[in-house]
Design an enzyme around this catalytic site. Structure first.
Site, short mmCIF file in Angstrom:
data_model
loop_
_atom_site.label_atom_id
_atom_site.label_comp_id
_atom_site.label_asym_id
_atom_site.label_seq_id
_atom_site.Cartn_x
_atom_site.Cartn_y
_atom_site.Cartn_z
N HIS A 106 66.40 -114.22 22.25
CA HIS A 106 66.63 -113.08 21.37
C HIS A 106 65.44 -112.86 20.45
O HIS A 106 64.84 -113.83 19.98
CB HIS A 106 67.91 -113.31 20.57
CG HIS A 106 68.37 -112.12 19.78
ND1 HIS A 106 68.33 -110.84 20.28
CD2 HIS A 106 68.85 -112.01 18.52
CE1 HIS A 106 68.79 -110.00 19.36
NE2 HIS A 106 69.11 -110.69 18.28
N GLN A 147 70.92 -102.15 18.98
CA GLN A 147 70.44 -102.05 20.35
C GLN A 147 71.56 -101.75 21.34
O GLN A 147 71.30 -101.30 22.45
CB GLN A 147 69.69 -103.32 20.75
CG GLN A 147 70.57 -104.56 20.84
CD GLN A 147 69.76 -105.82 21.13
OE1 GLN A 147 69.32 -106.50 20.22
NE2 GLN A 147 69.57 -106.13 22.41
N CYS A 204 66.12 -106.32 22.73
CA CYS A 204 65.83 -106.90 21.42
C CYS A 204 64.34 -106.98 21.17
O CYS A 204 63.87 -106.80 20.04
CB CYS A 204 66.43 -108.29 21.33
SG CYS A 204 65.67 -109.44 22.51
#
Ligand SMILES: *[C@@H]1O[C@H](CO)[C@@H](O)[C@H](O)[C@H]1NC(C)=O
Length: 343
Positions: free
Chosen positions: A286, A145, A151
């Site tokens: 995340h 990423q 994410c």
């Protein structure tokens, strides 16, 4: 030119230090010239550049402290996992924790979880002992990423690639960038963060998602481009009942799953291999994907996770996290908000 030359020479020396003579290296590592050389070699390896000598000196201090932490952790020898000097070695844990860069899961306390759970009657006792969706061709190569907090797009795409492969027989790498650019009218905000469930909602409404090759990743917010979205469609999504690793196992045995974790700890920052155990936070920031589970020869159960920080992070871009821990939230909160697309 001379600087580039020197850097590549140092990269070779750095590699020799890592590969051989561990005892000699340990003694040498902390003297200043060696540490300067390691920083230079690390900069060359990760293409890092600083704007001036002051920034370089400051980043060197951070690098030195991180290397000391990593080496002390590994030298303790009583861990089931180990750390490495990776791409995050010149940022402090505070920086790693507070920036959405490289992460980007937007915790949403008012979010309503869906109630449907199609695997509720799956027999727990009949589940396979080991699952690895890579071996079934349902996982695309690890992606990166970069400096963009999306994410959530990589996590949702990994789960979507999985269910599409399982239902159609074809594995297609799908476009995270289409989510970053086009899924901007709800909760999701490209590089500023988002949620996997909202990505699934967008994919359903959008009539699918296009191929990675038709809509390449740029690691930045861009203007939405229209195109064919027929490469991959889904019909719905469901949330795994919260804080229940047994239910999560029922789903992962059947398809890859999007998982939110607290990826802010130093052990996450520098994870290099093994099964991550021990204490970890549960402030979800995340998104990753659970693509299997298993048990090591010493009896440690783990989840196999696909991350989106490139193939040089962790175990070739993957991570194993301890499974079935006492805390119902799971390691780093992994059991708190998992979800999966349906087709
Ligand atoms: C699970 O079993 C119960 C009881 O037979 C049934 O009411 C329910 O619809 C089943 N759930 C699913 C998802 O099939």
């Amino acid at each position: 030119m001379a600087i580039v030359h020197k850097a590549s020479l140092l990269a070779i020396i750095g590699c020799l230090c890592l590969c051989g003579a561990a005892i000699a290296a340990r003694e040498l590592n902390h003297d200043l010239p060696t540490m300067v050389a390691r920083h230079e070699s690390w900069m060359a390896q990760y293409g890092r550049m600083y704007k001036d000598a002051a920034e370089k000196a400051q980043r060197f201090e951070v690098f030195k402290a991180n290397v000391a932490f990593i080496e002390a952790f590994n030298a303790a020898g009583d861990n089931k996992f180990w750390l490495g000097v990776n791409q995050f070695a010149d940022i402090t844990n505070d920086e790693f924790r507070t920036t959405k860069t490289n992460k980007g899961y937007k915790a949403n306390p008012v979010r309503v979880r869906s109630t449907g759970f199609r695997y509720e009657n799956v027999s727990f006792d009949a589940l396979p002992a080991t699952v690895d969706w890579r071996a079934k061709g349902a996982v695309t190569p690890v992606k990166d990423q970069g400096q963009c907090g999306c994410c959530w797009a990589f996590s949702a795409v990994a789960a979507t690639e999985g269910i599409v492969k399982l239902k159609t027989g074809t594995l297609v790498s799908l476009a995270e960038q289409e989510l970053v650019d086009c899924d901007v009218h709800g909760e999701d905000q490209g590089c500023e963060g988002g949620l996997m469930d909202d990505a699934f909602k967008f994919i359903i409404k959008n009539g699918g998602l296009t191929k990675e090759s038709s809509y390449p990743y740029t690691a930045s917010d861009g203007k939405c481009k229209s195109g064919s979205n027929s490469a991959a469609t889904i019909t719905g999504y469901e949330d795994v009942p919260a804080n229940n690793e047994a239910d999560l196992m029922k789903v992962v045995a059947n398809q890859p799953v999007s998982v939110a974790v607290d990826g802010g700890d130093m052990t996450f920052q520098f994870y290099s291999g093994g099964v991550m155990t021990g204490s970890c936070g549960t402030d979800l920031d995340h998104g990753i994907a659970a693509i299997g589970y298993g048990k090591t020869s010493d009896g440690t159960s783990y989840w196999l996770m696909k991350n989106s920080w490139g193939a040089s992070w962790g175990e070739d871009g993957y991570l194993r996290m301890e499974k079935d821990i006492a805390d119902k939230k799971g390691m780093c909160g992994l059991a708190m908000e998992p979800s999966y697309p349906t087709k």
